[in-house]
Motif scaffolding. Structure first.
Motif, PDB file in Angstrom:
ATOM      1  N   TRP A  13     -19.672 -48.133 -71.304  1.00 14.00           N
ATOM      2  CA  TRP A  13     -20.150 -47.431 -72.495  1.00 14.00           C
ATOM      3  C   TRP A  13     -21.626 -47.127 -72.430  1.00 14.00           C
ATOM      4  N   ARG A  14     -22.375 -47.933 -71.691  1.00 17.19           N
ATOM      5  CA  ARG A  14     -23.816 -47.712 -71.639  1.00 17.19           C
ATOM      6  C   ARG A  14     -24.203 -46.736 -70.553  1.00 17.19           C
ATOM      7  N   GLU A  15     -23.217 -46.103 -69.975  1.00 16.84           N
ATOM      8  CA  GLU A  15     -23.464 -45.063 -68.967  1.00 16.84           C
ATOM      9  C   GLU A  15     -22.959 -43.752 -69.561  1.00 16.84           C
ATOM     10  N   PRO A  16     -23.839 -43.033 -70.291  1.00 17.23           N
ATOM     11  CA  PRO A  16     -23.353 -41.857 -71.032  1.00 17.23           C
ATOM     12  C   PRO A  16     -22.655 -40.846 -70.134  1.00 17.23           C
ATOM     13  N   GLU A  17     -23.147 -40.683 -68.924  1.00 18.91           N
ATOM     14  CA  GLU A  17     -22.529 -39.700 -68.031  1.00 18.91           C
ATOM     15  C   GLU A  17     -21.088 -40.088 -67.703  1.00 18.91           C
ATOM     16  N   ALA A  18     -20.877 -41.374 -67.473  1.00 16.25           N
ATOM     17  CA  ALA A  18     -19.527 -41.821 -67.129  1.00 16.25           C
ATOM     18  C   ALA A  18     -18.576 -41.542 -68.273  1.00 16.25           C
ATOM     19  N   VAL A  19     -19.032 -41.803 -69.494  1.00 12.70           N
ATOM     20  CA  VAL A  19     -18.178 -41.565 -70.648  1.00 12.70           C
ATOM     21  C   VAL A  19     -17.799 -40.088 -70.701  1.00 12.70           C
ATOM     22  N   PHE A  20     -18.784 -39.235 -70.456  1.00 12.75           N
ATOM     23  CA  PHE A  20     -18.519 -37.805 -70.486  1.00 12.75           C
ATOM     24  C   PHE A  20     -17.478 -37.416 -69.447  1.00 12.75           C
ATOM     25  N   TRP A  21     -17.732 -37.806 -68.203  1.00 15.76           N
ATOM     26  CA  TRP A  21     -16.843 -37.355 -67.129  1.00 15.76           C
ATOM     27  C   TRP A  21     -15.446 -37.910 -67.265  1.00 15.76           C
ATOM     28  N   VAL A  22     -15.368 -39.149 -67.703  1.00 19.59           N
ATOM     29  CA  VAL A  22     -14.059 -39.783 -67.735  1.00 19.59           C
ATOM     30  C   VAL A  22     -13.250 -39.329 -68.941  1.00 19.59           C
ATOM     31  N   LEU A  23     -13.899 -39.236 -70.106  1.00 24.29           N
ATOM     32  CA  LEU A  23     -13.119 -38.981 -71.309  1.00 24.29           C
ATOM     33  C   LEU A  23     -13.097 -37.506 -71.710  1.00 24.29           C
ATOM     34  N   ASN A 164      -6.355 -37.826 -63.762  1.00 26.57           N
ATOM     35  CA  ASN A 164      -7.348 -38.627 -64.466  1.00 26.57           C
ATOM     36  C   ASN A 164      -7.150 -40.114 -64.188  1.00 26.57           C
ATOM     37  N   ILE A 165      -5.900 -40.529 -64.194  1.00 27.33           N
ATOM     38  CA  ILE A 165      -5.598 -41.932 -63.909  1.00 27.33           C
ATOM     39  C   ILE A 165      -6.000 -42.262 -62.476  1.00 27.33           C
ATOM     40  N   MET A 166      -5.750 -41.324 -61.558  1.00 23.12           N
ATOM     41  CA  MET A 166      -6.125 -41.552 -60.162  1.00 23.12           C
ATOM     42  C   MET A 166      -7.635 -41.695 -60.034  1.00 23.12           C
ATOM     43  N   GLY A 167      -8.376 -40.729 -60.592  1.00 19.69           N
ATOM     44  CA  GLY A 167      -9.836 -40.757 -60.467  1.00 19.69           C
ATOM     45  C   GLY A 167     -10.422 -42.017 -61.074  1.00 19.69           C
ATOM     46  N   ASN A 168      -9.971 -42.344 -62.280  1.00 17.75           N
ATOM     47  CA  ASN A 168     -10.509 -43.524 -62.947  1.00 17.75           C
ATOM     48  C   ASN A 168     -10.111 -44.801 -62.232  1.00 17.75           C
ATOM     49  N   GLY A 169      -8.889 -44.837 -61.719  1.00 16.64           N
ATOM     50  CA  GLY A 169      -8.437 -46.029 -61.019  1.00 16.64           C
ATOM     51  C   GLY A 169      -9.249 -46.261 -59.761  1.00 16.64           C
ATOM     52  N   ILE A 170      -9.402 -45.214 -58.961  1.00 16.73           N
ATOM     53  CA  ILE A 170     -10.104 -45.374 -57.695  1.00 16.73           C
ATOM     54  C   ILE A 170     -11.601 -45.596 -57.931  1.00 16.73           C
TER      55      ILE A 170
END
Lengths: 347, 312
Positions: A13-23, A164-170
């Motif tokens: 959650w403290r990585e704003p970019e990650a939240v953007f790309w993932v969600l 999405n599940i693949m990217g987030n999982g890996i």
């Protein structure tokens, strides 16, 4: 275990970019593609009528034809001289050229291999014959339909969910482990009485918790905004997602066993994911690839995940019906996990 | 446990570890007594970190044995981890977490653990409790690492180069902290390549070079073993005094010249210095530089190996 899982969330959650790309990225992608491939109004076919502007009788005939076609919403006619009409036909600007040969006698020029040309001929001929007084012996009415479940967005959404599940999982497993190893944090944690099993399990557990977001956002969004059907049971969808997430997380874990730089991780992860993006039928059907490579494509975990999700979401398939896909996912999970645990380097 | 064994917190026998052809630790024997602060001093690559990581159970030795708090890594690893506090060289904690969260995480690993507020007070990070780790200064990060090492209320504390890369003020602050910990009765093993750090903190020091211990004693005795108490370094304008003349001065043990600077090793500074100044005045030489300092562990290392500690 609770603390370990908690920090996974906090770090995320403290990585704003990650939240953007993932969600949000998958939603943007789905929206963009959904808009691009939304169902258009039926296309209007363009035709040209030849009038040379010299022969008055011929010009009057051309105007008659244009008048007859004006009542047909499926055809849009322009009046051009012979040379311009020839050029329009050759360049595909019109599908059909109509030449008035004599009163009550016309010549259609079109490419018989072009479906638009054939359609134009049928439409134009129909209009002209009726305008000249033909009566249809069979009375026909039509009912227009666009069927939900066969549009491109319906095809796309299960693919995006699996991707999405693949990217987030890996990434979600591989990236933080390698980061911790690079920072010597992994070594520091191993030097404490922390349970190693719990450490690895915390990654899988946090993946499964994130999955709730993945599923609800993508499926919910697709369902509410585009009306993508969810025909199979939600429990079956969740089960396939969980199995996929575990399989891809184990792949991530396997990739993280030895690597200690982000560059290497990025290379390996992309090398694994890019072929699957292309081959596994996310954006277009994998059946388009040659028969020789079909067994390989079918063995890929993303193919299995995409196919299983599509069958359940769009065709109301049961878990039993997609058992071969589930078996493939299970095999990937088992093989990657066992190898990862064997090879994992704690330093 | 025999009374003698009870007094020994760490016993290393014939320890050996090689990386390919490079022998990092070579037939090492060491004993660390309960409650003492023991220093491993040596240049980079001397085998200090390899030794300490074997003792921490992070590396397996090729041969030899390590007995820590009367236990063996091969059979009682889990138990040992609970009893140890470990600070590694260059650990980077997760920058996204706060100081409090980092400590809470490490605390969750131990069955018996110190309270977080107490730890924060000890390492003087109370105001930084809710600051992200990424925002801390180097000294604060190092104190956080120390707090993480102390989180399990350890009997034995390993500190690997605790002040490397810190500015002088931050180093002094950390030294005060380590001195406090010593008075708490813990056994500490620390490695360093700063001789002043070893002198300030350690009850006993082992000087390591090429994977072996080349000297082991209290810092005071090691320095005394040199036979010189002080060093005098000076430079002059005009004709220098001949080494033969300098040798004649009272208390001078050795004379050496490095560039412009002449160095005298002396036993009694108060006898040699006036004599030297008299000689220089008689010669009419102008002093441009004059320094004296007490002999240090660095000088011990130089006299043992002919190299400086910081030479790579």
């Amino acid at each position: 275990m609770f603390q370990l899982t908690k920090i996974r969330f906090l770090e995320f959650w403290r990585e704003p970019e990650a939240v953007f790309w993932v969600l949000f990225f998958p939603i943007l992608l789905a929206s963009g593609l959904g808009v691009a491939f939304r169902n258009h109004a039926p296309e209007v076919i363009k035709v040209a009528i030849v009038a040379d502007g010299v022969n008055v009788a011929n010009d009057a005939e051309a105007r008659n034809i244009a008048g007859a076609l004006a009542g047909n919403p499926g055809v849009s006619a322009v009046v051009q001289d012979a040379q311009a009409a020839e050029h329009s036909l050759a360049t595909g600007k019109v599908a059909l050229v109509i030449v008035s040969v004599a009163p009550r006698e016309v010549l259609y020029r079109f490419d018989n291999t072009n479906p638009d040309g054939r359609a134009a001929r049928a439409l134009v001929d129909d209009s002209l014959q009726r305008a000249a007084g033909r009566l249809d012996p069979v009375h026909a009415t039509q009912q227009l339909e666009t069927s939900v479940g066969s549009r491109y967005i319906d095809f796309l959404l299960p693919g995006l969910l699996a991707t999405n599940i693949m990217g987030n999982g890996i990434w979600g497993v591989c990236f933080p482990i390698i980061d911790a190893r690079r920072k010597k944090l992994l070594k520091r944690m191993v030097a404490s009485p922390m349970s190693r099993t719990e450490y690895l399990a915390s990654f899988l557990l946090s993946r499964l918790l994130f999955l709730i977001f993945d599923i609800s956002i993508l499926v919910g969004f697709g369902h509410l905004v585009f009306g993508v059907p969810v025909r199979g049971s939600l429990a079956a969808i969740v089960f396939i997602c969980v199995l996929s997430a575990l399989a891809f997380s184990s792949m991530g874990l396997l990739m993280s066993t030895r690597l200690s730089t982000m560059e290497a991780a990025s290379g390996v992860a992309n090398a694994a994911m890019l072929p699957m993006w292309i081959l596994s039928g996310v954006f277009f059907s994998a059946r388009r690839f040659p028969d020789v490579v079909q067994p390989i494509i079918r063995a890929l975990p993303l193919t299995a995940s995409v196919d299983a999700l599509r069958s359940v979401m769009l065709e109301d398939a049961s878990l039993l019906a997609v058992r071969s896909e589930l078996a493939i996912l299970g095999l990937w999970l088992a093989v990657c996990f066992v190898l990862a645990v064997r090879l994992f380097r704690w330093r | 446990m025999s009374p003698a064994a009870a007094n020994i917190a760490l016993q290393i026998r014939q320890l050996r570890k090689a990386y390919g052809a490079l022998v990092a630790v070579d037939s090492l024997d060491l004993e660390v007594h309960t409650g003492e602060c023991f220093g491993l001093l040596g240049p980079n690559g001397a085998g200090k970190t390899t030794t300490i990581e074997i003792c921490e159970g992070l590396l397996d030795p090729d041969s030899g044995s390590v007995e820590l708090l009367g236990r063996d890594w091969r059979t009682q690893a889990r138990e040992l981890r609970e009893l140890l506090g470990i600070q590694l060289q260059e650990t980077t904690f997760s920058e996204k977490l706060t100081v409090f969260e980092t400590l809470a995480l490490f605390r969750s690993f131990y069955q018996r653990s110190a309270e977080v507020p107490e730890l924060l007070r000890l390492v003087q990070l109370e105001e930084k409790r809710d600051a992200r780790v990424g925002k801390l200064s180097g000294g604060q990060k190092q104190r956080l690492a120390l707090a993480c090492a102390l989180v399990g209320d350890p009997q034995f504390l390993f500190l690997d180069e605790p002040t490397t890369g810190l500015d002088p003020q931050a180093r002094r602050q950390l030294w005060d902290l380590i001195n406090q910990l010593k008075s708490g009765g813990r056994t500490i093993l620390l490695t360093t390549h700063y001789m002043d750090e070893a002198e300030k903190l350690c009850d006993r020091v082992a000087i390591m070079d090429h994977g072996r211990v080349i000297a082991l004693d209290t810092p005071r005795k090691l320095i005394a073993s040199l036979g010189v108490e002080h060093l005098v370094e000076y430079a002059t304008e005009g004709a220098p005094l001949a080494p033969a003349v300098l040798q004649q001065l009272r208390g001078v043990r050795a004379v050496s010249t490095v560039g412009e600077v002449t160095q005298l090793q002396v036993a009694e500074l108060h006898q040699t210095l006036p004599a030297l100044l008299d000689k220089l005045a008689a010669q009419g030489a102008q002093l441009t530089e004059l320094r004296t300092h007490s002999a240090t562990l660095e000088d011990v290392f130089v006299s043992l190996t002919g190299r400086h500690l910081r030479d790579e």
